[in-house]
Design a protein around this motif. Structure first.
Motif, PDB file in Angstrom:
ATOM      1  N   GLU A 107     171.225  48.113  72.750  1.00  0.00           N
ATOM      2  CA  GLU A 107     170.975  47.471  71.577  1.00  0.00           C
ATOM      3  C   GLU A 107     170.064  45.939  71.786  1.00  0.00           C
ATOM      4  O   GLU A 107     169.292  45.762  71.109  1.00  0.00           O
ATOM      5  CB  GLU A 107     172.418  46.691  70.969  1.00  0.00           C
ATOM      6  CG  GLU A 107     172.236  46.238  69.520  1.00  0.00           C
ATOM      7  CD  GLU A 107     173.616  45.580  69.097  1.00  0.00           C
ATOM      8  OE1 GLU A 107     173.688  45.539  67.749  1.00  0.00           O
ATOM      9  OE2 GLU A 107     174.352  45.456  69.844  1.00  0.00           O
ATOM     10  N   GLN A 108     170.243  45.478  72.961  1.00  0.00           N
ATOM     11  CA  GLN A 108     169.534  44.411  73.165  1.00  0.00           C
ATOM     12  C   GLN A 108     168.030  44.798  73.487  1.00  0.00           C
ATOM     13  O   GLN A 108     167.078  44.286  72.963  1.00  0.00           O
ATOM     14  CB  GLN A 108     169.828  43.725  74.573  1.00  0.00           C
ATOM     15  CG  GLN A 108     171.301  42.744  74.541  1.00  0.00           C
ATOM     16  CD  GLN A 108     171.856  42.664  75.767  1.00  0.00           C
ATOM     17  OE1 GLN A 108     170.952  42.788  76.810  1.00  0.00           O
ATOM     18  NE2 GLN A 108     172.879  42.089  76.070  1.00  0.00           N
ATOM     19  N   TYR A 109     168.005  46.036  74.334  1.00  0.00           N
ATOM     20  CA  TYR A 109     166.486  46.599  74.621  1.00  0.00           C
ATOM     21  C   TYR A 109     165.863  46.955  73.475  1.00  0.00           C
ATOM     22  O   TYR A 109     164.762  46.501  73.167  1.00  0.00           O
ATOM     23  CB  TYR A 109     166.874  47.410  75.584  1.00  0.00           C
ATOM     24  CG  TYR A 109     165.259  48.290  75.982  1.00  0.00           C
ATOM     25  CD1 TYR A 109     164.485  47.511  76.835  1.00  0.00           C
ATOM     26  CD2 TYR A 109     164.938  49.541  75.729  1.00  0.00           C
ATOM     27  CE1 TYR A 109     162.989  47.925  77.005  1.00  0.00           C
ATOM     28  CE2 TYR A 109     163.657  50.104  75.736  1.00  0.00           C
ATOM     29  CZ  TYR A 109     162.636  49.199  76.661  1.00  0.00           C
ATOM     30  OH  TYR A 109     161.537  49.763  76.884  1.00  0.00           O
ATOM     31  N   GLU A 110     166.424  47.488  72.469  1.00  0.00           N
ATOM     32  CA  GLU A 110     165.861  47.777  71.152  1.00  0.00           C
ATOM     33  C   GLU A 110     165.369  46.700  70.423  1.00  0.00           C
ATOM     34  O   GLU A 110     164.311  46.637  69.851  1.00  0.00           O
ATOM     35  CB  GLU A 110     167.015  48.715  70.226  1.00  0.00           C
ATOM     36  CG  GLU A 110     166.364  49.143  68.940  1.00  0.00           C
ATOM     37  CD  GLU A 110     167.271  49.992  68.226  1.00  0.00           C
ATOM     38  OE1 GLU A 110     167.225  50.315  66.926  1.00  0.00           O
ATOM     39  OE2 GLU A 110     168.500  50.378  68.417  1.00  0.00           O
ATOM     40  N   LEU A 111     166.262  45.602  70.356  1.00  0.00           N
ATOM     41  CA  LEU A 111     165.756  44.431  69.765  1.00  0.00           C
ATOM     42  C   LEU A 111     164.606  43.727  70.398  1.00  0.00           C
ATOM     43  O   LEU A 111     163.537  43.138  70.084  1.00  0.00           O
ATOM     44  CB  LEU A 111     166.740  43.479  69.764  1.00  0.00           C
ATOM     45  CG  LEU A 111     166.469  41.994  69.017  1.00  0.00           C
ATOM     46  CD1 LEU A 111     166.100  42.317  67.504  1.00  0.00           C
ATOM     47  CD2 LEU A 111     167.725  41.128  69.064  1.00  0.00           C
ATOM     48  N   PHE A 112     164.774  43.816  71.783  1.00  0.00           N
ATOM     49  CA  PHE A 112     163.476  43.269  72.421  1.00  0.00           C
ATOM     50  C   PHE A 112     162.213  44.010  72.367  1.00  0.00           C
ATOM     51  O   PHE A 112     161.508  43.500  72.296  1.00  0.00           O
ATOM     52  CB  PHE A 112     163.950  43.640  73.984  1.00  0.00           C
ATOM     53  CG  PHE A 112     162.925  43.156  75.159  1.00  0.00           C
ATOM     54  CD1 PHE A 112     162.543  41.843  75.547  1.00  0.00           C
ATOM     55  CD2 PHE A 112     162.409  43.987  76.146  1.00  0.00           C
ATOM     56  CE1 PHE A 112     161.777  41.499  76.359  1.00  0.00           C
ATOM     57  CE2 PHE A 112     161.325  43.672  76.611  1.00  0.00           C
ATOM     58  CZ  PHE A 112     161.229  42.494  77.022  1.00  0.00           C
ATOM     59  N   ARG A 113     162.520  45.309  72.226  1.00  0.00           N
ATOM     60  CA  ARG A 113     161.051  46.206  72.099  1.00  0.00           C
ATOM     61  C   ARG A 113     160.640  45.731  70.599  1.00  0.00           C
ATOM     62  O   ARG A 113     159.353  45.433  70.604  1.00  0.00           O
ATOM     63  CB  ARG A 113     161.446  47.724  72.140  1.00  0.00           C
ATOM     64  CG  ARG A 113     161.568  47.948  73.626  1.00  0.00           C
ATOM     65  CD  ARG A 113     160.271  48.924  74.005  1.00  0.00           C
ATOM     66  NE  ARG A 113     159.106  48.196  73.573  1.00  0.00           N
ATOM     67  CZ  ARG A 113     158.301  47.492  74.240  1.00  0.00           C
ATOM     68  NH1 ARG A 113     158.483  47.254  75.854  1.00  0.00           N
ATOM     69  NH2 ARG A 113     157.019  46.989  74.160  1.00  0.00           N
ATOM     70  N   ASP A 153     178.061  39.680  58.826  1.00  0.00           N
ATOM     71  CA  ASP A 153     178.469  40.477  57.508  1.00  0.00           C
ATOM     72  C   ASP A 153     178.060  41.726  58.037  1.00  0.00           C
ATOM     73  O   ASP A 153     178.705  42.807  57.755  1.00  0.00           O
ATOM     74  CB  ASP A 153     177.652  40.138  56.696  1.00  0.00           C
ATOM     75  CG  ASP A 153     178.266  38.701  56.077  1.00  0.00           C
ATOM     76  OD1 ASP A 153     179.179  38.124  56.017  1.00  0.00           O
ATOM     77  OD2 ASP A 153     177.307  37.990  55.512  1.00  0.00           O
ATOM     78  N   THR A 154     176.924  42.135  58.545  1.00  0.00           N
ATOM     79  CA  THR A 154     176.456  43.280  59.014  1.00  0.00           C
ATOM     80  C   THR A 154     176.948  44.018  60.459  1.00  0.00           C
ATOM     81  O   THR A 154     176.634  45.131  60.697  1.00  0.00           O
ATOM     82  CB  THR A 154     174.988  43.648  58.759  1.00  0.00           C
ATOM     83  OG1 THR A 154     174.361  42.611  59.898  1.00  0.00           O
ATOM     84  CG2 THR A 154     174.434  42.855  57.443  1.00  0.00           C
ATOM     85  N   GLY A 155     177.240  43.076  61.297  1.00  0.00           N
ATOM     86  CA  GLY A 155     177.190  43.427  62.671  1.00  0.00           C
ATOM     87  C   GLY A 155     176.132  43.660  63.279  1.00  0.00           C
ATOM     88  O   GLY A 155     175.971  43.954  64.663  1.00  0.00           O
ATOM     89  N   ASN A 156     174.560  43.375  62.834  1.00  0.00           N
ATOM     90  CA  ASN A 156     173.653  43.660  63.423  1.00  0.00           C
ATOM     91  C   ASN A 156     173.283  42.436  64.538  1.00  0.00           C
ATOM     92  O   ASN A 156     173.421  41.306  64.186  1.00  0.00           O
ATOM     93  CB  ASN A 156     172.453  43.667  62.590  1.00  0.00           C
ATOM     94  CG  ASN A 156     172.549  44.987  61.626  1.00  0.00           C
ATOM     95  OD1 ASN A 156     173.049  45.948  62.281  1.00  0.00           O
ATOM     96  ND2 ASN A 156     172.249  44.858  60.446  1.00  0.00           N
ATOM     97  N   LEU A 157     172.633  42.842  65.591  1.00  0.00           N
ATOM     98  CA  LEU A 157     172.229  41.916  66.471  1.00  0.00           C
ATOM     99  C   LEU A 157     170.816  41.272  66.169  1.00  0.00           C
ATOM    100  O   LEU A 157     169.819  41.876  65.761  1.00  0.00           O
ATOM    101  CB  LEU A 157     172.085  42.493  68.004  1.00  0.00           C
ATOM    102  CG  LEU A 157     171.578  41.514  69.114  1.00  0.00           C
ATOM    103  CD1 LEU A 157     172.832  40.735  69.491  1.00  0.00           C
ATOM    104  CD2 LEU A 157     171.267  42.430  70.415  1.00  0.00           C
ATOM    105  N   ALA A 158     170.936  39.815  66.107  1.00  0.00           N
ATOM    106  CA  ALA A 158     169.661  39.171  65.383  1.00  0.00           C
ATOM    107  C   ALA A 158     168.835  38.361  66.292  1.00  0.00           C
ATOM    108  O   ALA A 158     167.863  38.460  66.146  1.00  0.00           O
ATOM    109  CB  ALA A 158     170.268  38.126  64.372  1.00  0.00           C
ATOM    110  N   ALA A 159     169.505  37.961  67.695  1.00  0.00           N
ATOM    111  CA  ALA A 159     168.862  37.278  68.526  1.00  0.00           C
ATOM    112  C   ALA A 159     169.739  37.035  70.065  1.00  0.00           C
ATOM    113  O   ALA A 159     170.923  37.182  69.914  1.00  0.00           O
ATOM    114  CB  ALA A 159     168.536  35.787  68.159  1.00  0.00           C
TER     115      ALA A 159
END
Length: 273
Positions: A107-113, A153-159
């Motif tokens: 999940e971190q890598y997806e956000l990083f990319r 609320d969504t559980g999504n990783l933002a930062a």
């Protein structure tokens, strides 16, 4: 019983390459390995002298004819939130902070990319794969944390911020965030939140990396009150960013041998337990 002291760190210089911050400039770095029993003491001592960590390396700009890159840190006791920074904190009140051990996730890598492709597609990290990303996060010989900010609320990783814990503060090694949330000013928010973490822990400084006068990429750092920059061997309060210029004087940098001779190394006979 005879004891042998650790060998003093050796310093090296990179080959010149195009500067990522100022056009028509070349950059060069002074660096040393970060390893062994005294790694934390060395990281603490050199961070206080303008160095930054990248995995198992400590480095500091050492350009032949430019001294524009200035290490920057926030003096927590002198920081006062601006109206804009207070609005940013309120705008991100829905985010939950979680500090973990330095362990990389998909999940971190997806956000990083996503962040790189949107903000730094032509940067030095643009081709970093998941294994290199994991190395960036996990290869640390010192006390580091991954601080995640998740939408409640969504559980999504933002930062995410990779943060080192120093004896006198927190060093934000690398941060990234969801570019779709640009209006939330997540970069500013993470710095403000780290200031709160430092206050709670009784740590006096937040180390931000380098501020470069004349570089739009680095302009946001000068918006924080209590900012100090490392220049001519000392930390100086930044009262007016306009007072600093992007210096290109060929005599602005000391010779490498003199720079190394002036580095204050820790007493490595006393190792931290």
């Amino acid at each position: 019983m005879r004891h042998t002291l650790p060998i003093a760190p050796q310093f090296y210089v990179t080959a010149p390459q195009p500067c990522p911050y100022l056009e028509n400039r070349m950059e060069r770095k002074l660096f040393t390995a970060l390893q062994g029993d005294g790694a934390e003491q060395l990281n603490d001592a050199l961070s206080q002298q303008g160095f930054r960590r990248s995995q198992n390396v400590l480095y500091r700009p050492s350009c032949a004819d430019c001294a524009s890159c200035l290490s920057a840190r926030i003096n927590v006791s002198d920081f006062v939130s601006s109206k804009s920074q207070k609005r940013t904190t309120r705008r991100n009140a829905h985010l939950t902070r979680r500090a973990t051990s330095p362990w990389a996730t998909d999940e971190q890598y997806e956000l990083f990319r996503t962040y790189l492709d949107s903000r730094h597609a032509d940067g030095g990290m643009a081709d970093m794969d998941i294994f290199e990303f994991a190395a960036m996060i996990e290869e640390t010989p010192i006390r580091s944390r991954v601080i995640e900010y998740t939408d409640r609320d969504t559980g999504n990783l933002a930062a995410v911020s990779l943060t080192d814990v120093l004896e006198d503060g927190l060093s934000m090694v690398y941060s990234f965030y969801d570019p779709k949330l640009q209006k939330n000013s997540l970069g500013t928010y993470m710095i403000s939140d780290h200031i709160e973490i430092a206050r709670e822990a009784g740590l006096p400084y937040i180390y931000l990396g380098y501020w470069v006068p004349g570089s739009p990429k680095m302009g946001y750092k000068a918006k924080f009150s209590g900012l100090e920059v490392y220049q001519c061997g000392a930390w100086k309060p930044m009262k007016d960013p306009a007072a600093f210029e992007a210096s290109s004087d060929p005599l602005s940098s000391d010779p490498i041998a003199e720079q190394v001779a002036n580095i204050q190394l820790p007493d490595r006979r006393v190792l931290r337990p």
